[in-house]
Design a protein around this motif. Structure first.
Motif, PDB file in Angstrom:
ATOM      1  N   GLN A   1       7.012 -43.705  59.598  1.00  0.00           N
ATOM      2  CA  GLN A   1       6.652 -42.599  58.710  1.00  0.00           C
ATOM      3  C   GLN A   1       6.688 -43.081  57.270  1.00  0.00           C
ATOM      4  OE1 GLN A   1       9.976 -40.398  60.513  1.00  0.00           O
ATOM      5  NE2 GLN A   1       8.616 -38.633  60.642  1.00  0.00           N
ATOM      6  N   LEU A   2       5.908 -42.439  56.428  1.00  0.00           N
ATOM      7  CA  LEU A   2       5.992 -42.676  54.991  1.00  0.00           C
ATOM      8  C   LEU A   2       7.158 -41.870  54.448  1.00  0.00           C
ATOM      9  CD1 LEU A   2       2.202 -42.378  54.074  1.00  0.00           C
ATOM     10  CD2 LEU A   2       3.458 -44.367  54.924  1.00  0.00           C
ATOM     11  N   ILE A   3       7.827 -42.401  53.456  1.00  0.00           N
ATOM     12  CA  ILE A   3       9.047 -41.757  52.975  1.00  0.00           C
ATOM     13  C   ILE A   3       9.120 -41.810  51.454  1.00  0.00           C
ATOM     14  CG2 ILE A   3      10.357 -43.904  53.226  1.00  0.00           C
ATOM     15  CD1 ILE A   3      12.816 -42.244  53.914  1.00  0.00           C
ATOM     16  N   SER A   4       9.720 -40.810  50.869  1.00  0.00           N
ATOM     17  CA  SER A   4      10.060 -40.819  49.453  1.00  0.00           C
ATOM     18  C   SER A   4      11.332 -40.005  49.290  1.00  0.00           C
ATOM     19  CB  SER A   4       8.918 -40.237  48.605  1.00  0.00           C
ATOM     20  OG  SER A   4       8.873 -40.811  47.325  1.00  0.00           O
ATOM     21  N   THR A   5      12.194 -40.437  48.385  1.00  0.00           N
ATOM     22  CA  THR A   5      13.473 -39.753  48.174  1.00  0.00           C
ATOM     23  C   THR A   5      13.607 -39.379  46.713  1.00  0.00           C
ATOM     24  OG1 THR A   5      14.484 -41.060  49.940  1.00  0.00           O
ATOM     25  CG2 THR A   5      15.969 -39.898  48.439  1.00  0.00           C
ATOM     26  N   THR A   6      13.760 -38.090  46.463  1.00  0.00           N
ATOM     27  CA  THR A   6      13.939 -37.614  45.100  1.00  0.00           C
ATOM     28  C   THR A   6      15.272 -36.887  44.993  1.00  0.00           C
ATOM     29  OG1 THR A   6      12.908 -36.372  43.285  1.00  0.00           O
ATOM     30  CG2 THR A   6      12.709 -35.420  45.487  1.00  0.00           C
ATOM     31  N   ARG A   7      15.508 -36.325  43.828  1.00  0.00           N
ATOM     32  CA  ARG A   7      16.758 -35.638  43.534  1.00  0.00           C
ATOM     33  C   ARG A   7      16.452 -34.218  43.065  1.00  0.00           C
ATOM     34  NH1 ARG A   7      21.923 -36.254  41.623  1.00  0.00           N
ATOM     35  NH2 ARG A   7      21.892 -38.488  42.071  1.00  0.00           N
ATOM     36  N   PHE A   8      17.273 -33.274  43.515  1.00  0.00           N
ATOM     37  CA  PHE A   8      17.258 -31.905  42.990  1.00  0.00           C
ATOM     38  C   PHE A   8      18.493 -31.721  42.143  1.00  0.00           C
ATOM     39  CE2 PHE A   8      18.756 -27.588  42.991  1.00  0.00           C
ATOM     40  CZ  PHE A   8      17.620 -26.801  42.868  1.00  0.00           C
ATOM     41  N   GLU A   9      18.290 -31.330  40.888  1.00  0.00           N
ATOM     42  CA  GLU A   9      19.412 -31.071  39.990  1.00  0.00           C
ATOM     43  C   GLU A   9      18.934 -30.163  38.872  1.00  0.00           C
ATOM     44  OE1 GLU A   9      23.174 -33.446  38.135  1.00  0.00           O
ATOM     45  OE2 GLU A   9      22.000 -34.161  39.820  1.00  0.00           O
ATOM     46  N   GLY A  10      19.654 -29.071  38.648  1.00  0.00           N
ATOM     47  CA  GLY A  10      19.227 -28.086  37.671  1.00  0.00           C
ATOM     48  C   GLY A  10      19.046 -28.642  36.282  1.00  0.00           C
ATOM     49  N   ARG A  11      19.885 -29.634  35.894  1.00  0.00           N
ATOM     50  CA  ARG A  11      19.810 -30.180  34.540  1.00  0.00           C
ATOM     51  C   ARG A  11      18.480 -30.865  34.260  1.00  0.00           C
ATOM     52  NH1 ARG A  11      24.929 -33.856  33.541  1.00  0.00           N
ATOM     53  NH2 ARG A  11      24.630 -34.326  35.751  1.00  0.00           N
ATOM     54  N   LEU A  12      17.768 -31.253  35.310  1.00  0.00           N
ATOM     55  CA  LEU A  12      16.479 -31.912  35.107  1.00  0.00           C
ATOM     56  C   LEU A  12      15.454 -30.982  34.469  1.00  0.00           C
ATOM     57  CD1 LEU A  12      16.247 -33.903  38.470  1.00  0.00           C
ATOM     58  CD2 LEU A  12      16.681 -34.848  36.188  1.00  0.00           C
ATOM     59  N   THR A  13      15.652 -29.674  34.619  1.00  0.00           N
ATOM     60  CA  THR A  13      14.706 -28.723  34.000  1.00  0.00           C
ATOM     61  C   THR A  13      14.797 -28.756  32.477  1.00  0.00           C
ATOM     62  OG1 THR A  13      16.294 -26.884  34.091  1.00  0.00           O
ATOM     63  CG2 THR A  13      14.835 -27.181  36.000  1.00  0.00           C
ATOM     64  N   GLU A  14      15.872 -29.338  31.936  1.00  0.00           N
ATOM     65  CA  GLU A  14      16.066 -29.385  30.487  1.00  0.00           C
ATOM     66  C   GLU A  14      15.449 -30.619  29.848  1.00  0.00           C
ATOM     67  OE1 GLU A  14      20.266 -29.253  30.089  1.00  0.00           O
ATOM     68  OE2 GLU A  14      20.479 -27.321  31.134  1.00  0.00           O
ATOM     69  N   LEU A  15      14.943 -31.540  30.661  1.00  0.00           N
ATOM     70  CA  LEU A  15      14.406 -32.797  30.139  1.00  0.00           C
ATOM     71  C   LEU A  15      12.903 -32.674  29.920  1.00  0.00           C
ATOM     72  CD1 LEU A  15      16.328 -35.374  32.363  1.00  0.00           C
ATOM     73  CD2 LEU A  15      16.840 -34.673  30.014  1.00  0.00           C
ATOM     74  N   ASP A  16      12.488 -32.830  28.670  1.00  0.00           N
ATOM     75  CA  ASP A  16      11.072 -32.685  28.353  1.00  0.00           C
ATOM     76  C   ASP A  16      10.210 -33.674  29.118  1.00  0.00           C
ATOM     77  OD1 ASP A  16      11.645 -30.634  26.607  1.00  0.00           O
ATOM     78  OD2 ASP A  16      11.588 -31.881  24.802  1.00  0.00           O
ATOM     79  N   TRP A  17      10.717 -34.900  29.288  1.00  0.00           N
ATOM     80  CA  TRP A  17       9.877 -35.906  29.947  1.00  0.00           C
ATOM     81  C   TRP A  17       9.677 -35.594  31.430  1.00  0.00           C
ATOM     82  CZ3 TRP A  17      12.049 -38.591  33.944  1.00  0.00           C
ATOM     83  CH2 TRP A  17      13.444 -38.753  33.968  1.00  0.00           C
ATOM     84  N   ASN A  18      10.687 -34.993  32.077  1.00  0.00           N
ATOM     85  CA  ASN A  18      10.516 -34.621  33.478  1.00  0.00           C
ATOM     86  C   ASN A  18       9.584 -33.415  33.603  1.00  0.00           C
ATOM     87  OD1 ASN A  18      11.443 -35.257  36.274  1.00  0.00           O
ATOM     88  ND2 ASN A  18      12.185 -33.148  36.218  1.00  0.00           N
ATOM     89  N   THR A  19       9.648 -32.514  32.606  1.00  0.00           N
ATOM     90  CA  THR A  19       8.714 -31.383  32.558  1.00  0.00           C
ATOM     91  C   THR A  19       7.282 -31.874  32.381  1.00  0.00           C
ATOM     92  OG1 THR A  19      10.373 -29.863  31.666  1.00  0.00           O
ATOM     93  CG2 THR A  19       8.064 -29.326  31.242  1.00  0.00           C
ATOM     94  N   HIS A  20       7.075 -32.803  31.460  1.00  0.00           N
ATOM     95  CA  HIS A  20       5.736 -33.345  31.208  1.00  0.00           C
ATOM     96  C   HIS A  20       5.183 -34.018  32.462  1.00  0.00           C
ATOM     97  CE1 HIS A  20       2.749 -36.253  29.635  1.00  0.00           C
ATOM     98  NE2 HIS A  20       2.463 -35.254  28.806  1.00  0.00           N
ATOM     99  N   ALA A  21       6.053 -34.695  33.213  1.00  0.00           N
ATOM    100  CA  ALA A  21       5.610 -35.389  34.423  1.00  0.00           C
ATOM    101  C   ALA A  21       5.280 -34.427  35.560  1.00  0.00           C
ATOM    102  CB  ALA A  21       6.683 -36.375  34.882  1.00  0.00           C
ATOM    103  N   PHE A  22       5.646 -33.150  35.392  1.00  0.00           N
ATOM    104  CA  PHE A  22       5.321 -32.144  36.403  1.00  0.00           C
ATOM    105  C   PHE A  22       4.307 -31.163  35.820  1.00  0.00           C
ATOM    106  CE2 PHE A  22       6.286 -28.596  39.405  1.00  0.00           C
ATOM    107  CZ  PHE A  22       6.036 -29.286  40.575  1.00  0.00           C
ATOM    108  N   ASN A  23       3.322 -31.714  35.150  1.00  0.00           N
ATOM    109  CA  ASN A  23       2.203 -30.937  34.606  1.00  0.00           C
ATOM    110  C   ASN A  23       2.652 -29.855  33.638  1.00  0.00           C
ATOM    111  OD1 ASN A  23       0.407 -32.423  36.293  1.00  0.00           O
ATOM    112  ND2 ASN A  23       0.919 -31.070  38.000  1.00  0.00           N
ATOM    113  N   GLY A  24       3.748 -30.138  32.894  1.00  0.00           N
ATOM    114  CA  GLY A  24       4.192 -29.216  31.859  1.00  0.00           C
ATOM    115  C   GLY A  24       5.090 -28.097  32.328  1.00  0.00           C
TER     116      GLY A  24
END
Length: 273
Positions: free
Chosen positions: A8-31
């Motif tokens: 199978q193809l796999i990818s592993t990410t992280r869920f963390e509320g503080r990531l919503t405060e990072l402008d660069w992570n917001t920009h990488a998710f289409n704003g």
């Protein structure tokens, strides 16, 4: 009818509320603010891997569908209801099976040690700053492997077929992930070119003034999602042909490691036993 492939193809990410405060992570998710680390990049990588392996991907597999599947996995976790979900940290494991069947699971994870998981990429070792900045996580110990790992489709894509990575870790008695460990293994291809570690991409401080240099995709390394973001931001650059080889690394030198779950970490290279 059985599947024509056994991985199978796999990818592993992280869920963390503080990531919503990072402008660069917001920009990488289409704003749009997102609690997932670079989720759109994980989606792109899954599609690229499917193309490399010649898999058909249903048109209904969209970023929105992936996000909804991740949300369902987080809320399905038996411990998530005990606290506000955004106060929790989760390891999100995304699997894409032939010919495009998606499954996502969430498991509790330790929170990020710093507000910004990209912050350590802003430091490079230099005469004026020879030691890494204070950090809440211990330095990784990165061992140079004793056997080459040939480049192929399974080093260029992240899949559940990981025997080559497991073998490298076994040579140094390092347990398989997700078991925590401060040890990792530095891999190289048949030409002696550095590629990556067993679970992270890597960069070395090179040049004057020093900058972080990461192995080129031409080496057969995995093009990780954090690697892609760091390249886009100019925080790392790709190595020239022959710039990073197993004979050119230095015992004890600091390295920058990164992946799509933990962000950036500093390690130190260890040659020999």
């Amino acid at each position: 009818m059985s599947s024509p492939v056994d991985f199978q193809l796999i990818s592993t990410t992280r869920f963390e509320g503080r990531l919503t405060e990072l402008d660069w992570n917001t920009h990488a998710f289409n704003g749009t603010p997102s609690p997932y680390l670079l989720l759109a990049y994980h989606y792109d990588r899954l599609l690229d891997a499917a193309r490399i392996h010649g898999w058909p991907v249903p048109p209904e597999f969209t970023l929105r569908i992936l996000e909804e599947a991740c949300n369902a996995a987080v809320t399905a976790d038996s411990t998530a209801s005990r606290l506000n979900v955004l106060e929790r940290s989760f390891r999100i494991r995304i699997l894409l099976s032939y010919p495009g069947i998606l499954s996502v699971t969430a498991s509790p994870a330790s929170p990020l040690s710093s507000r910004d998981p990209s912050a350590l990429s802003l430091w490079t070792p230099s005469p004026s700053s020879p030691e890494p900045p204070p950090q809440d996580t211990l330095l990784l110990v990165v061992h140079l492997d004793t056997v080459a790992t040939p480049a192929n489709k399974f080093t260029r894509t992240k899949t559940t077929r990981r025997d080559h990575y497991t073998a490298s870790r076994n040579r140094f008695n390092i347990p398989p992930p997700p078991t925590p460990s401060l040890d990792d293994v530095l891999l190289y291809n048949d030409d002696g070119e550095i590629t990556e570690t067993s679970i992270r991409n890597i960069a070395f401080a090179r040049g004057s003034p020093p900058r972080w240099v990461t192995p080129s995709a031409s080496t057969g390394c995995l093009p990780g999602v954090m690697r892609r973001w760091l390249l886009e931001q100019g925080r790392v650059v790709e190595a020239e042909r022959g710039e990073l080889t197993r004979d050119a690394v230095v015992d004890g030198e600091y390295v920058l490691t990164f992946n799509g779950f933990e962000g950036c970490r500093i390690g130190r290279l260890k040659l020999g036993s």
